[in-house]
Design a protein around this motif. Structure first.
Motif, short mmCIF file in Angstrom:
data_model
loop_
_atom_site.label_atom_id
_atom_site.label_comp_id
_atom_site.label_asym_id
_atom_site.label_seq_id
_atom_site.Cartn_x
_atom_site.Cartn_y
_atom_site.Cartn_z
N GLY A 1 0.82 -1.21 0.00
CA GLY A 1 0.00 0.00 0.00
C GLY A 1 0.85 1.26 0.00
O GLY A 1 0.56 2.22 -0.73
N ARG A 2 1.92 1.27 0.81
CA ARG A 2 2.81 2.44 0.83
C ARG A 2 3.51 2.63 -0.52
O ARG A 2 3.73 3.75 -0.97
CB ARG A 2 3.83 2.29 1.95
N SER A 3 3.83 1.51 -1.17
CA SER A 3 4.48 1.59 -2.48
C SER A 3 3.55 2.24 -3.50
O SER A 3 3.97 3.04 -4.33
CB SER A 3 4.88 0.19 -2.96
N ARG A 4 2.27 1.90 -3.42
CA ARG A 4 1.31 2.50 -4.35
C ARG A 4 1.11 3.97 -4.05
O ARG A 4 0.85 4.77 -4.96
CB ARG A 4 -0.02 1.74 -4.30
N GLU A 5 1.22 4.35 -2.77
CA GLU A 5 1.16 5.78 -2.44
C GLU A 5 2.34 6.52 -3.05
O GLU A 5 2.21 7.63 -3.58
CB GLU A 5 1.15 5.96 -0.92
N LEU A 6 3.53 5.90 -3.01
CA LEU A 6 4.72 6.50 -3.60
C LEU A 6 4.56 6.60 -5.12
O LEU A 6 4.93 7.62 -5.72
CB LEU A 6 5.95 5.67 -3.25
N ILE A 7 4.01 5.57 -5.73
CA ILE A 7 3.77 5.60 -7.17
C ILE A 7 2.85 6.76 -7.52
O ILE A 7 3.08 7.48 -8.51
CB ILE A 7 3.15 4.26 -7.64
N ASN A 8 1.83 6.98 -6.72
CA ASN A 8 0.90 8.09 -6.98
C ASN A 8 1.61 9.44 -6.91
O ASN A 8 1.37 10.33 -7.73
CB ASN A 8 -0.25 8.05 -5.97
N VAL B 1 9.74 -0.08 -0.66
CA VAL B 1 10.28 -0.21 -2.02
C VAL B 1 11.04 -1.53 -2.14
O VAL B 1 10.91 -2.24 -3.15
CB VAL B 1 11.20 0.97 -2.36
N ALA B 2 11.80 -1.86 -1.13
CA ALA B 2 12.59 -3.10 -1.15
C ALA B 2 11.71 -4.33 -1.31
O ALA B 2 12.10 -5.30 -1.97
CB ALA B 2 13.41 -3.21 0.13
N MET B 3 10.51 -4.30 -0.73
CA MET B 3 9.61 -5.44 -0.80
C MET B 3 8.77 -5.46 -2.07
O MET B 3 8.07 -6.45 -2.34
CB MET B 3 8.69 -5.46 0.42
N ASN B 4 8.85 -4.38 -2.86
CA ASN B 4 7.99 -4.28 -4.04
C ASN B 4 8.75 -3.78 -5.27
O ASN B 4 8.21 -3.03 -6.08
CB ASN B 4 6.80 -3.35 -3.74
N VAL B 5 10.00 -4.21 -5.41
CA VAL B 5 10.83 -3.78 -6.54
C VAL B 5 10.16 -4.09 -7.88
O VAL B 5 10.13 -3.26 -8.79
CB VAL B 5 12.23 -4.43 -6.47
#
Length: 630
Positions: A477-484, A518-522
């Motif tokens: 979820g945090r990775s998708r927030e960063l993508i946004n 990020v490390a968990m969702n490269v």
């Protein structure tokens, strides 16, 4: 006799029948249809009927279209003296004549009922129909131009490609379009105008809210092989053209705008030099959409299975979103599993949901897995309950209704299933039909606080979501927030999809929430950004040029995110002169260069790719293992 006698004599008096024009009159009598307001029931409609019945023993018309009355917003009659209505010219100036036309045509007025006119309703047409349809049109044009640029060829409509596509959403929207065309022909032939506009409005929603959204990345060329983008654009073009022609009689101006752009892709556009007036009229050659006949539907493209499967997908997605809202789970945070229980689904629907449509559901609900529960296991998830259909059984059961209600509501799941499978039950000498005298409903019964469910109003579908929130879920979820955040920065810079950037972020001292995510969702970032992965800012080359940056809150902490021009990376501790040289290189130009020779302080130095420089910071960190998770 009063003046209505003259009006009722119109069919005959206008032809001077029976004194002349006998054949012309008899060839056109009775009229195919007449149209007037409800207030003419005691006027023109009545005298037409009286006179034609007296003279010919039949009505003067085959069909009667009656419109209701348009009232002021307070329900009173519109009055110039009271000025209780907005100026029509102002309404048209603000929203356009098409919006006013659609608002009126899609209202109770066309069913001979009254309408309390609301200007907000006209605005609603613009916001809910015209803007989404225009955005779909603009989206097509933008991506068609991108496709032409990438392909180096002109876009040429191909109906053969549309018919050959196997993408399930292509097949569905093509089938739905042909079904719409068939429906419009049937309803207009039967003079049922009041059914046509709701169908057109509903289809626009299907096109814009479902087809375009489900295929956005595919149409942009970001998903599937090279040919997938063209297939989607071909389908979207033909759907837009058909809808434009279908809507033209109702909204003549916006459809003319669409047509003038869409016609240019047609091969017959080159024949428009003579005004496109020569036969046969056809899209492209004809100078106006209003010269064209409504398109004929293609029966070979009708596909009830595809439409039914997509309806099931939409039910699942909409109820899944409702579950998220109940648990206040952001759509950017994934969920582990979506479980669906359906009452007697068709085999082809189950196959589609487990097959070609599964990826769309997982994407729309941001879920990791989808389970369609088979019938033999539904008792592990839901309870089937029955209720009497009081409207149907009231007279039949009378005083027995209370006892019957107690009987059916106390049935176990197995007994209720058996009742439906047997087609009903017997109660005190009466046969009760399960088809229309009983109401069945599925209710979620699985234990566990991590489950949240939602049933359809009809009770035939239950969608249950595993709302477990572990670290893997939260980091995604945090990775998708960063993508946004990255997407917003790209948009603010006006970057195209093909424009590559490097992304760096900086967290507060002692916090590494974003880096861990990020490390968990490269793989997620690589798929989204053409192989690029956001990196901690400390790894950015000193010569990296920041295009735009912003501070955002991700996972409860402040993070500075920067998008930068792609830059060649140098080894740690590189001297200023070498750094300056590397800063002048374009990463795209060094991909095939293994070495560079430069002179520093009079001494020639050879720089080797993979030792002294790399095409990007990501490549450097991977090559040197400078970041354990990359």
């Amino acid at each position: 006799f009063d003046c209505w006698f003259e009006s009722g004599s119109m069919p005959y008096a206008s032809k001077h029948y029976p004194f002349e024009n006998k054949e012309e009159f008899e060839g056109g009598f009775p009229a195919d249809f007449i149209a007037e307001g409800l207030d003419q029931t005691r006027g023109w409609f009545y005298t037409l009927m009286v006179l034609s019945t007296a003279l010919f023993d039949k009505p003067a018309f085959k069909n009667l279209i009656v419109n209701g009355l348009v009232l002021a917003g307070d329900g009173k009659k519109m009055s110039k003296r009271l000025k209780n209505y907005p100026d029509p010219n102002v309404v048209i100036s603000k929203y356009g004549a098409d919006a006013l036309r659609m608002y009126l045509i899609n209202s109770p007025v066309v069913r001979a009922e009254s309408l309390k006119f609301q200007e907000s309703g006209v605005l609603g047409v613009v916001k809910e129909v015209f803007l989404p349809l225009y955005n779909a049109f603009r989206f097509f044009v933008q991506n068609m131009e991108r496709w032409e640029s990438d392909k180096g060829a002109n876009f040429v409509p191909s109906l053969e490609m549309v018919k050959a596509t196997e993408n399930p959403t292509d097949v569905w929207i093509s089938a739905a379009t042909q079904g719409l065309i068939k429906f419009v022909h049937e309803e207009m032939t039967a003079y049922r105008l009041y059914t046509v506009m709701p169908a057109l409005v509903g289809f626009v929603t299907q096109l814009t809210n479902w087809y375009v959204r489900l295929n956005r990345d595919r149409l942009k060329g970001l998903e599937g092989d090279v040919g997938e983008s063209e297939k989607g654009l071909q389908v979207l073009y033909h759907v837009l053209l058909d809808v434009t022609i279908l809507m033209a009689p109702f909204t003549p101006f916006i459809t003319e705008y669409f047509y003038q752009h869409l016609r240019k892709f047609q091969p017959s556009y080159s024949e428009a030099g003579e005004g496109g007036s020569s036969n046969p009229v056809m899209p492209g050659k004809s100078d106006s959409v209003h010269f064209l006949n409504l398109p004929a539907y293609d029966e070979s493209r009708l596909n009830e299975n595809a439409v039914e499967a997509m309806e099931a997908l939409q039910v699942i997605v909409e109820n899944g979103r409702n579950v998220r809202e109940k648990r206040k789970i952001s759509l950017r945070t994934p969920v582990k599993c979506v479980t669906v229980i359906m009452r007697n689904p068709s085999a082809h629907v189950v196959d589609s949901l487990n097959g070609t449509l599964k990826g769309y559901i997982l994407s729309e609900l941001n879920a990791w897995d989808l389970v369609i529960v088979p019938e033999e296991k539904e008792h592990e998830w839901v309870t089937l309950s029955l209720m009497p259909n009081f409207n149907m059984l009231g007279r039949k059961l009378g005083r027995k209704m209370k006892d019957f209600k107690t009987h059916v509501t106390s049935m176990s799941h197995a007994d209720a299933v058996a009742c439906l499978e047997n087609g009903g039950l017997d109660f005190e000498g009466l046969t009760i039909s399960a088809k229309d005298e009983l109401i069945s409903k599925l209710s979620f019964s699985r234990e566990g606080d991590h489950w949240e469910s939602k049933s359809t109003p009809e009770g035939d579908v239950v969608v249950a979501v595993d709302c477990t929130q572990d670290e893997a879920i939260l980091s995604s979820g945090r990775s998708r927030e960063l993508i946004n955040v990255i997407q917003q920065l790209r948009k603010a810079m006006g970057l195209d999809l093909s424009d590559k950037v490097e992304v760096f972020f900086e967290e507060s001292v002692g916090i590494n929430t974003v880096e861990s995510s990020v490390a968990m969702n490269v793989n997620l970032f690589e798929a989204k950004f053409q192989g690029a992965v956001p990196l901690p800012k400390k790894f950015a080359p000193s010569w990296s040029v920041i295009l735009r940056s912003d501070t955002a809150e991700i996972g409860g902490s402040k993070v500075e995110v920067s998008i930068c021009r792609p830059a060649v990376a140098g080894k740690n501790g590189v001297c200023e002169a070498v750094g300056y040289f590397l800063s002048t290189l374009e990463p795209s130009n060094v991909a095939n260069e293994s070495t560079f020779s430069i002179t520093v302080d009079g001494k020639e130095t050879t720089l080797k790719q993979g030792e002294d420089f790399w095409g990007s910071t990501v490549a450097k960190l991977r090559g040197t293992k400078g970041l354990s998770w990359l």
